[in-house]
Scaffold this motif. Structure first.
Motif, PDB file in Angstrom:
ATOM      1  N   ALA A 157       4.376  38.597  11.740  1.00 49.81           N
ATOM      2  CA  ALA A 157       3.858  37.788  12.852  1.00 49.81           C
ATOM      3  C   ALA A 157       4.704  38.055  14.088  1.00 49.81           C
ATOM      4  O   ALA A 157       5.856  38.493  13.996  1.00 49.81           O
ATOM      5  N   HIS A 158       4.116  37.782  15.238  1.00 43.39           N
ATOM      6  CA  HIS A 158       4.822  37.852  16.513  1.00 43.39           C
ATOM      7  C   HIS A 158       5.319  36.457  16.867  1.00 43.39           C
ATOM      8  O   HIS A 158       4.540  35.491  16.872  1.00 43.39           O
ATOM      9  N   ILE A 159       6.608  36.356  17.187  1.00 42.26           N
ATOM     10  CA  ILE A 159       7.252  35.082  17.489  1.00 42.26           C
ATOM     11  C   ILE A 159       7.635  35.070  18.967  1.00 42.26           C
ATOM     12  O   ILE A 159       8.215  36.038  19.468  1.00 42.26           O
ATOM     13  N   THR A 160       7.311  33.975  19.636  1.00 41.17           N
ATOM     14  CA  THR A 160       7.682  33.781  21.039  1.00 41.17           C
ATOM     15  C   THR A 160       8.645  32.601  21.133  1.00 41.17           C
ATOM     16  O   THR A 160       8.371  31.528  20.580  1.00 41.17           O
ATOM     17  N   HIS A 161       9.764  32.800  21.816  1.00 40.50           N
ATOM     18  CA  HIS A 161      10.760  31.754  22.027  1.00 40.50           C
ATOM     19  C   HIS A 161      10.577  31.190  23.430  1.00 40.50           C
ATOM     20  O   HIS A 161      10.512  31.940  24.409  1.00 40.50           O
ATOM     21  N   TRP A 162      10.496  29.866  23.505  1.00 38.12           N
ATOM     22  CA  TRP A 162      10.224  29.163  24.753  1.00 38.12           C
ATOM     23  C   TRP A 162      11.424  28.295  25.129  1.00 38.12           C
ATOM     24  O   TRP A 162      12.189  27.862  24.270  1.00 38.12           O
ATOM     25  N   GLU A 163      11.525  28.015  26.418  1.00 39.72           N
ATOM     26  CA  GLU A 163      12.553  27.112  26.925  1.00 39.72           C
ATOM     27  C   GLU A 163      11.927  26.185  27.957  1.00 39.72           C
ATOM     28  O   GLU A 163      11.222  26.636  28.875  1.00 39.72           O
ATOM     29  N   ILE A 164      12.198  24.894  27.789  1.00 37.88           N
ATOM     30  CA  ILE A 164      11.697  23.870  28.700  1.00 37.88           C
ATOM     31  C   ILE A 164      12.873  23.344  29.499  1.00 37.88           C
ATOM     32  O   ILE A 164      13.885  22.912  28.942  1.00 37.88           O
ATOM     33  N   SER A 165      12.766  23.371  30.788  1.00 35.94           N
ATOM     34  CA  SER A 165      13.858  22.985  31.679  1.00 35.94           C
ATOM     35  C   SER A 165      14.089  21.473  31.617  1.00 35.94           C
ATOM     36  O   SER A 165      13.191  20.703  31.237  1.00 35.94           O
ATOM     37  N   PRO A 166      15.289  21.011  31.986  1.00 40.01           N
ATOM     38  CA  PRO A 166      15.548  19.554  31.988  1.00 40.01           C
ATOM     39  C   PRO A 166      14.626  18.774  32.919  1.00 40.01           C
ATOM     40  O   PRO A 166      14.244  17.640  32.601  1.00 40.01           O
ATOM     41  N   SER A 167      14.265  19.349  34.069  1.00 36.55           N
ATOM     42  CA  SER A 167      13.345  18.640  34.969  1.00 36.55           C
ATOM     43  C   SER A 167      11.968  18.468  34.347  1.00 36.55           C
ATOM     44  O   SER A 167      11.334  17.411  34.489  1.00 36.55           O
ATOM     45  N   LEU A 168      11.505  19.497  33.625  1.00 30.17           N
ATOM     46  CA  LEU A 168      10.215  19.376  32.952  1.00 30.17           C
ATOM     47  C   LEU A 168      10.293  18.383  31.798  1.00 30.17           C
ATOM     48  O   LEU A 168       9.333  17.647  31.535  1.00 30.17           O
ATOM     49  N   LEU A 169      11.424  18.324  31.118  1.00 33.23           N
ATOM     50  CA  LEU A 169      11.593  17.331  30.054  1.00 33.23           C
ATOM     51  C   LEU A 169      11.544  15.915  30.622  1.00 33.23           C
ATOM     52  O   LEU A 169      10.971  15.008  30.004  1.00 33.23           O
ATOM     53  N   GLN A 170      12.128  15.723  31.782  1.00 33.40           N
ATOM     54  CA  GLN A 170      12.096  14.404  32.398  1.00 33.40           C
ATOM     55  C   GLN A 170      10.678  14.008  32.779  1.00 33.40           C
ATOM     56  O   GLN A 170      10.288  12.835  32.653  1.00 33.40           O
ATOM     57  N   ALA A 171       9.894  14.971  33.210  1.00 36.79           N
ATOM     58  CA  ALA A 171       8.496  14.670  33.539  1.00 36.79           C
ATOM     59  C   ALA A 171       7.687  14.361  32.280  1.00 36.79           C
ATOM     60  O   ALA A 171       6.818  13.476  32.290  1.00 36.79           O
ATOM     61  N   LEU A 172       7.957  15.071  31.185  1.00 42.05           N
ATOM     62  CA  LEU A 172       7.238  14.811  29.938  1.00 42.05           C
ATOM     63  C   LEU A 172       7.629  13.473  29.337  1.00 42.05           C
ATOM     64  O   LEU A 172       6.825  12.843  28.631  1.00 42.05           O
ATOM     65  N   ALA A 173       8.855  13.032  29.591  1.00 40.22           N
ATOM     66  CA  ALA A 173       9.323  11.776  29.002  1.00 40.22           C
ATOM     67  C   ALA A 173       8.676  10.560  29.635  1.00 40.22           C
ATOM     68  O   ALA A 173       8.733   9.457  29.061  1.00 40.22           O
ATOM     69  N   THR A 174       8.081  10.696  30.793  1.00 34.76           N
ATOM     70  CA  THR A 174       7.423   9.552  31.428  1.00 34.76           C
ATOM     71  C   THR A 174       6.137   9.151  30.718  1.00 34.76           C
ATOM     72  O   THR A 174       5.636   8.047  30.926  1.00 34.76           O
ATOM     73  N   ARG A 175       5.633  10.025  29.879  1.00 33.97           N
ATOM     74  CA  ARG A 175       4.381   9.738  29.162  1.00 33.97           C
ATOM     75  C   ARG A 175       4.699   9.056  27.830  1.00 33.97           C
ATOM     76  O   ARG A 175       5.570   9.485  27.088  1.00 33.97           O
ATOM     77  N   GLU A 176       3.977   7.973  27.563  1.00 29.60           N
ATOM     78  CA  GLU A 176       4.174   7.248  26.301  1.00 29.60           C
ATOM     79  C   GLU A 176       3.421   7.978  25.181  1.00 29.60           C
ATOM     80  O   GLU A 176       2.192   8.112  25.239  1.00 29.60           O
ATOM     81  N   PRO A 177       4.126   8.485  24.140  1.00 33.09           N
ATOM     82  CA  PRO A 177       3.431   9.216  23.076  1.00 33.09           C
ATOM     83  C   PRO A 177       2.592   8.280  22.210  1.00 33.09           C
ATOM     84  O   PRO A 177       2.995   7.153  21.908  1.00 33.09           O
ATOM     85  N   ASN A 178       1.429   8.758  21.827  1.00 32.57           N
ATOM     86  CA  ASN A 178       0.522   7.993  20.978  1.00 32.57           C
ATOM     87  C   ASN A 178       0.728   8.418  19.525  1.00 32.57           C
ATOM     88  O   ASN A 178       0.006   9.260  18.992  1.00 32.57           O
TER      89      ASN A 178
END
Length: 431
Positions: A157-178
């Motif tokens: 399989a082909h594997i892709t490694h991703w990185e999420i920046s701290p600013s993007l994490l802060q934006a994602l944290a504002t959403r309440e997970p269901n």
């Protein structure tokens, strides 16, 4: 004998010793200087600092089965009392039926005489409990790819490694997970997590990984070792799974390694989602982002495979950064594992299945078939075939081969002495 073959013959492959640690560190530093992306996802230099300190204890623990038995399993190649290469391996599952080649480093001069192949073959031959070998290599590392392909490794399989920046994490944290049915992971949930892991990957990868229920359980000794590692590295482990109450199954799972030091490394999360519940990607990632808000700001790293198209599409949508693209390869040393075609049994066509059902040789004819073929060819008369079969019928016009061999005529019995014909005679005449 040529010079290259003489150097190859003089190469000694042996287990690592304490005096080899400095040479291994120098080889690794030269390797990551030439290709910086090799330092992802683990840094061998940081690991060697702890190995030097606890080498005696790790050497003792390698003598019997325990969680740290193969913590630093390394083989080195030595030429003229100089370390010219090394390979680090580790078991991939608890049954140790699948092993992984973590890294292999060889100097350019030693690579030219085939030292890399010698290191790989030594691992394949010396670790007898391994049925399958795994490795992950960058798609741009042509020298490593050629080395692995020459030694029988095939892509999975082909594997892709991703990185999420701290600013993007802060934006994602504002959403309440269901996530109404999010539960912490314990050993009692090993069966659910094993079923989820089995359903989330193709059959060929499932066969290569060879995971079982005990791969998702944590023993008492392993829990102590993990706690000590978290204390030394200043990391925190948080894991949970989403339970589907109607199907009584786990449909999502995440395991996050969070760094609580200001100058520490990135956060790392491993995520498993059932293919039928891909809507959980935003929910689980939002839950992970909320966990990182109370810690120093670090980027979050995670991986995706080419058979997880929904995960890759979501990461591209939110603006995650691709930091590495690797190829997962495997090699079997067990004859029961199919590696000629990297396809699953579900994709086989009916024509391919029927080809395997063809008879291997011509069937042996039965006795009846032989007699029938002899009668049709004229080798035996009908009398001979009937006699061999035990029948009572006679030929219509029997002709002896010579007049002297004809049987003498029997006198006919008188009318009084005659007996009424039996039912068998009637049946023969009617026939």
């Amino acid at each position: 004998m040529t010079q290259s073959s003489a150097q190859s013959a003089s190469t000694i492959i042996r287990p690592v010793q304490r005096r080899d640690l400095e040479a291994i560190a120098a080889l690794w530093q030269a390797e990551i200087t030439a290709m910086p992306e090799l330092s992802y996802p683990t840094e061998l230099g940081q690991q060697l600092q702890g190995i030097r300190r606890w080498y005696g204890l790790l050497k003792f623990l390698s003598l019997f089965r325990n969680p740290l038995q193969h913590r630093f399993c390394v083989y080195v190649a030595e030429q003229q009392d100089q370390i010219c290469g090394f390979v680090q391996v580790s078991p991939f599952n608890q049954a140790r039926s699948t092993w992984k080649i973590d890294r292999i480093v060889v100097t350019p001069a030693a690579r030219a005489v085939g030292v890399g192949s010698q290191l790989l073959r030594h691992c394949l031959e010396s670790i007898l409990e391994a049925r399958t070998w795994l490795l992950e290599v960058g798609i741009n590392h042509t020298e490593h790819l050629d080395l692995y392909r020459q030694n029988g490794f095939q892509p999975l399989a082909h594997i892709t490694h991703w990185e999420i920046s701290p600013s993007l994490l802060q934006a994602l944290a504002t959403r309440e997970p269901n996530l109404p049915n999010l539960f912490p992971v314990s050993n009692a949930d090993a069966q659910l997590l094993c079923q989820l892991d089995t359903a989330s990957m193709p059959p060929l990868l499932r066969q290569v990984f060879d995971r079982h229920i005990f791969d998702f359980k944590t023993s008492f000794m392993a829990a102590i070792v993990a706690s000590i590692q978290q204390w030394l590295t200043h990391t925190e482990l948080v894991s949970g799974y989403v339970f589907e109450s109607q199907r009584k199954a786990a449909i999502g799972h995440f395991q996050a390694h969070l760094s609580d030091r200001p100058n520490g490394g990135p956060h790392v999360v491993q995520m498993t989602v059932h293919p039928a519940y891909t809507y959980l990607y935003p929910e689980l990632l939002a839950q992970t982002a909320r966990l990182t808000q109370e810690l120093p700001p670090h980027p979050l790293r995670l991986t995706s495979a080419d058979y997880q198209s929904e995960r890759e599409a979501y990461l591209e949508q939110i603006g995650a950064t691709r930091i590495a693209h690797t190829l997962l390869m495997s090699r079997s040393v067990w004859h029961k594992l199919r590696e000629s075609k990297p396809v699953s049994l579900e994709s086989l066509q009916l024509s391919e299945v029927l080809q395997g059902l063809q008879p291997a040789r011509k069937p042996v004819p039965s006795r009846t078939a032989l007699l029938q073929s002899w009668v049709e060819s004229g080798q035996f008369s009908v009398m001979g075939s009937d006699a061999s079969l035990g029948g009572a019928s006679t030929p219509a016009h029997p002709t002896p081969a010579h007049p002297k061999l004809a049987p003498a005529a029997k006198p006919k019995p008188s009318a009084k002495a005659r007996k009424p014909p039996s039912s068998r005679v009637h049946r023969l005449k009617l026939g």
